[in-house]
Design an enzyme around this catalytic site. Structure first.
Site, PDB file in Angstrom:
ATOM      1  N   GLN A  20      10.362  11.178   2.354  1.00 44.50           N
ATOM      2  CA  GLN A  20       9.355  10.838   1.359  1.00 44.50           C
ATOM      3  C   GLN A  20       9.878  10.885  -0.069  1.00 44.50           C
ATOM      4  OE1 GLN A  20       6.334  13.607   3.471  1.00 44.50           O
ATOM      5  NE2 GLN A  20       5.110  12.055   2.470  1.00 44.50           N
ATOM      6  N   HIS A 121      10.906  16.568  10.015  1.00 42.11           N
ATOM      7  CA  HIS A 121       9.705  16.040   9.362  1.00 42.11           C
ATOM      8  C   HIS A 121       9.707  14.529   9.532  1.00 42.11           C
ATOM      9  CE1 HIS A 121       6.489  17.030   6.134  1.00 42.11           C
ATOM     10  NE2 HIS A 121       6.284  15.796   6.527  1.00 42.11           N
ATOM     11  N   ASN A 165       7.419  19.808  11.756  1.00 43.37           N
ATOM     12  CA  ASN A 165       6.249  19.549  10.940  1.00 43.37           C
ATOM     13  C   ASN A 165       5.267  18.696  11.762  1.00 43.37           C
ATOM     14  OD1 ASN A 165       4.854  19.405   8.179  1.00 43.37           O
ATOM     15  ND2 ASN A 165       4.911  17.264   8.866  1.00 43.37           N
ATOM     16  N   GLU A 166       4.149  19.304  12.161  1.00 45.60           N
ATOM     17  CA  GLU A 166       3.020  18.571  12.745  1.00 45.60           C
ATOM     18  C   GLU A 166       3.370  17.772  14.012  1.00 45.60           C
ATOM     19  OE1 GLU A 166       1.256  16.302   9.575  1.00 45.60           O
ATOM     20  OE2 GLU A 166       0.481  18.118   8.664  1.00 45.60           O
ATOM     21  N   TYR A 296      -5.993  20.113   5.143  1.00 45.75           N
ATOM     22  CA  TYR A 296      -6.414  19.170   4.107  1.00 45.75           C
ATOM     23  C   TYR A 296      -7.923  18.985   4.051  1.00 45.75           C
ATOM     24  CZ  TYR A 296      -1.596  17.915   3.189  1.00 45.75           C
ATOM     25  OH  TYR A 296      -0.273  17.947   2.825  1.00 45.75           O
ATOM     26  N   GLU A 354       1.188  23.357   3.746  1.00 47.73           N
ATOM     27  CA  GLU A 354       0.724  22.192   2.985  1.00 47.73           C
ATOM     28  C   GLU A 354      -0.765  22.278   2.724  1.00 47.73           C
ATOM     29  OE1 GLU A 354       1.649  18.263   4.489  1.00 47.73           O
ATOM     30  OE2 GLU A 354       3.629  18.915   5.149  1.00 47.73           O
ATOM     31  N   TRP A 401       1.009  20.726  -1.436  1.00 45.00           N
ATOM     32  CA  TRP A 401       1.575  19.401  -1.168  1.00 45.00           C
ATOM     33  C   TRP A 401       1.041  18.465  -2.242  1.00 45.00           C
ATOM     34  CZ3 TRP A 401       5.279  17.659   1.981  1.00 45.00           C
ATOM     35  CH2 TRP A 401       5.482  16.278   1.986  1.00 45.00           C
ATOM     36  N   GLU A 408       4.049   7.994   0.877  1.00 41.92           N
ATOM     37  CA  GLU A 408       2.981   8.531   1.718  1.00 41.92           C
ATOM     38  C   GLU A 408       2.855   7.725   3.008  1.00 41.92           C
ATOM     39  OE1 GLU A 408       1.427  11.264   1.910  1.00 41.92           O
ATOM     40  OE2 GLU A 408       0.247  10.517   3.616  1.00 41.92           O
ATOM     41  N   TRP A 409       3.976   7.701   3.764  1.00 44.27           N
ATOM     42  CA  TRP A 409       4.020   7.072   5.091  1.00 44.27           C
ATOM     43  C   TRP A 409       3.426   5.669   5.104  1.00 44.27           C
ATOM     44  CZ3 TRP A 409       7.764   9.683   6.845  1.00 44.27           C
ATOM     45  CH2 TRP A 409       7.869  11.064   6.587  1.00 44.27           C
TER      46      TRP A 409
HETATM   47  O1  LIG Z   1      -0.838  12.970   3.871  1.00 46.72           O
HETATM   48  C1  LIG Z   1      -0.296  13.944   3.033  1.00 46.72           C
HETATM   49  C2  LIG Z   1       0.732  14.772   3.802  1.00 46.72           C
HETATM   50  C3  LIG Z   1       2.000  13.988   4.162  1.00 46.72           C
HETATM   51  O2  LIG Z   1       2.563  13.407   3.010  1.00 46.72           O
HETATM   52  C4  LIG Z   1       2.976  14.993   4.826  1.00 46.72           C
HETATM   53  O3  LIG Z   1       4.254  14.408   5.068  1.00 46.72           O
HETATM   54  C5  LIG Z   1       2.409  15.458   6.157  1.00 46.72           C
HETATM   55  O4  LIG Z   1       3.017  16.676   6.574  1.00 46.72           O
HETATM   56  C6  LIG Z   1       0.907  15.620   6.095  1.00 46.72           C
HETATM   57  N1  LIG Z   1       0.103  16.027   7.091  1.00 46.72           N
HETATM   58  C7  LIG Z   1      -1.165  15.897   6.674  1.00 46.72           C
HETATM   59  C8  LIG Z   1      -2.375  16.224   7.484  1.00 46.72           C
HETATM   60  C9  LIG Z   1      -2.342  15.494   8.828  1.00 46.72           C
HETATM   61  C10 LIG Z   1      -2.233  14.041   8.641  1.00 46.72           C
HETATM   62  C11 LIG Z   1      -1.002  13.451   8.763  1.00 46.72           C
HETATM   63  C12 LIG Z   1      -0.889  12.071   8.655  1.00 46.72           C
HETATM   64  C13 LIG Z   1      -2.018  11.304   8.412  1.00 46.72           C
HETATM   65  C14 LIG Z   1      -3.252  11.916   8.255  1.00 46.72           C
HETATM   66  C15 LIG Z   1      -3.368  13.298   8.360  1.00 46.72           C
HETATM   67  C16 LIG Z   1      -1.148  15.401   5.400  1.00 46.72           C
HETATM   68  N2  LIG Z   1       0.135  15.271   5.065  1.00 46.72           N
END
Ligand SMILES: OC[C@@H]1[C@@H](O)[C@H](O)[C@@H](O)c2[nH]c(CCc3ccccc3)c[n+]21
Length: 450
Positions: A20, A121, A165-166, A296, A354, A401, A408-409
């Protein structure tokens, strides 16, 4: 106004991930990752964005550690890119990859910032994907080999290791819905991937213990608090299924050595077809030193007999506030989650690895970035964390985070989570947002003004 004081050794940090922020996607011997492949595949990422350059952290890491120092972070959570270390995922080691992370860690140590490393990750070497990736159980030994190289190389300078990670997102977004790399859409494969990820975690922890290193190891899970829209029994069962789907599928194996029955029966044949071998669940349950939690938002659901998704339908209250990701802002969910983890799963140390929010940040006339919405979000969640600590939860640290806006993916650069603004139109210029200055004050005082 009063102040909420956190425990004196509480760790305040911030987090990022390699793909990222680093960029330099083909530099110094780095191999291709599945996110390089995915982001270069038309239609997969918003605006055709890729991580080719990202925040150019690979070249600007010294400047970025200076930013962390200015904010006053106690710790920095970052991930190591597997294809930088092993371009083909196995075999020949890329010394320049190790050198980059050695340089970063040295800068962190000089700045008095504790390095916390996430081994995985999401950026799997593409060469391993071509052998089946996480769906192929052989991956487990490649992951342990990769982990062992890093344990041996950095075991004396890294404070804590996070294996994954997740795993939920790797399995279900990457192999179920397909909106993440490698873009597979097959629930059966997703369930096998989840199992192989958990197994790789357990064996990496076992290897870590064999090396007798004196730092700590854990795993990070994305966890929610799940609520029914009413107190009727079907809505309550739907909320429980949602919790089992996201939380239980990983918490139960890690802490109880089993998959959650309720949802196992829901998966039926897809569960019975899984390649789970005799010792697997015992290996997955290898004791960890801490649990990382990415929180989140909550999940609010009702039962819907026509819903193909576990008979669950999501609900979005009109009177709630939402972030730029359209995620409901629900700080109480963090408190409820922490209490539930403490009561039902573990009294081991917990870290919020996060928590944060995306908002449509803009550079103001005066050149600053006034992200009061992010300050309000973080303040409310810090208060939830404080309340849980007061009630006996062993919460030891909090990583916002993210340190900086980043890739952002599937949303590309369209979503900004950082406490530092990245000006992509201006050579990735860094601008500390108001939230960074606000966070600095929290860290200095180790307390929150309410
Ligand atoms: O979406 C914000 C961040 C990402 O940028 C991180 O790489 C990732 O660890 C992360 N996880 C989550 C919560 C789960 C989630 C992941 C992807 C899409 C929606 C929810 C939110 N985020």
């Amino acid at each position: 106004m009063s102040r909420l004081y956190f425990p004196k050794d509480f760790i305040w940090g911030s987090a990022t991930a390699a793909y990222q922020i680093e960029g330099a996607y083909q530099e110094d011997g780095k191999g291709e990752s599945i996110w390089d492949r995915f982001s270069h595949t038309p239609g997969k990422v918003a605006n055709g964005d890729t991580g080719d350059v990202a925040c150019d952290h690979y070249h600007r890491y010294k400047e970025d550690v200076e930013l962390m120092k200015e904010i006053g972070l106690d710790s920095y959570r970052f991930s190591i890119s597997w294809p930088r270390i092993l371009p083909k995922g196995k075999g020949e080691i890329n010394q320049q990859g190790l050198d980059f992370y050695r340089g970063l860690i040295n800068e962190l140590l000089k700045a008095g910032i504790k390095p916390v490393v996430t081994l995985y990750h999401w950026d799997l070497p593409q060469a391993l994907q071509e052998e089946g990736g996480w769906a192929n159980r052989e991956i487990v030994k490649h992951f342990v080999n990769y982990a062992e190289i890093l344990f041996n190389e950095f075991g004396d300078v890294v404070s804590q290791w996070i294996t994954h990670n997740e795993p939920f997102v790797v399995a279900f977004n990457g192999h179920g819905s397909g909106d993440h790399a490698p873009g597979i859409k097959d629930q059966q494969v997703a369930l096998q991937v989840a199992h192989n990820l958990l197994l790789s975690h357990g064996l990496a922890v076992k290897k870590f213990r064999e090396l007798k290193l004196d730092n700590e190891i854990g795993i990070t899970l994305n966890l929610i608090s799940s609520y029914p829209i009413s107190d009727n029994v079907e809505d309550n069962k739907a909320a429980k299924r949602m919790e089992d789907y996201i939380n239980g599928w990983f918490l139960e194996p890690l802490f109880k050595g089993r998959y959650p029955e309720r949802i196992v029966e829901f998966y039926g044949e897809k569960f019975n077809n899984l390649d789970i071998r005799e010792d697997d669940m015992g290996l997955i349950k290898e004791e960890i030193d801490f649990l990382g939690i990415n929180y989140y938002s909550r999940s609010l659901v009702r039962y819907n007999k026509d819903s193909k998704f576990l008979g669950i339908e999501g609900v979005k209250p009109q009177d709630s506030q939402y972030t730029a990701m359209d995620w409901e802002i629900y700080p109480k969910g963090l408190y409820d989650l922490l209490i539930k983890l403490n009561q039902e799963y573990t009294q081991k140390p917990l870290y919020i690895t996060e928590n944060g929010a995306a908002f449509d940040d803009k550079i103001s006339e005066g050149g600053g970035v006034h992200d009061q919405d992010r300050i309000d979000y973080l303040k409310a969640h810090f208060q939830s964390a404080y309340k849980a600590i007061q009630e006996g939860v062993a919460l030891k640290g909090y990583y916002v985070w993210s340190l900086m806006d980043n890739f952002e993916w599937a949303y590309g650069y369209s979503k900004r989570f950082g406490i530092t603004y990245i000006d992509y139109e201006n050579n990735q210029r860094r601008i500390l947002k108001d939230s960074a200055y606000w966070y600095k004050n929290i860290i200095v005082n180790n307390s929150l003004e309410v």
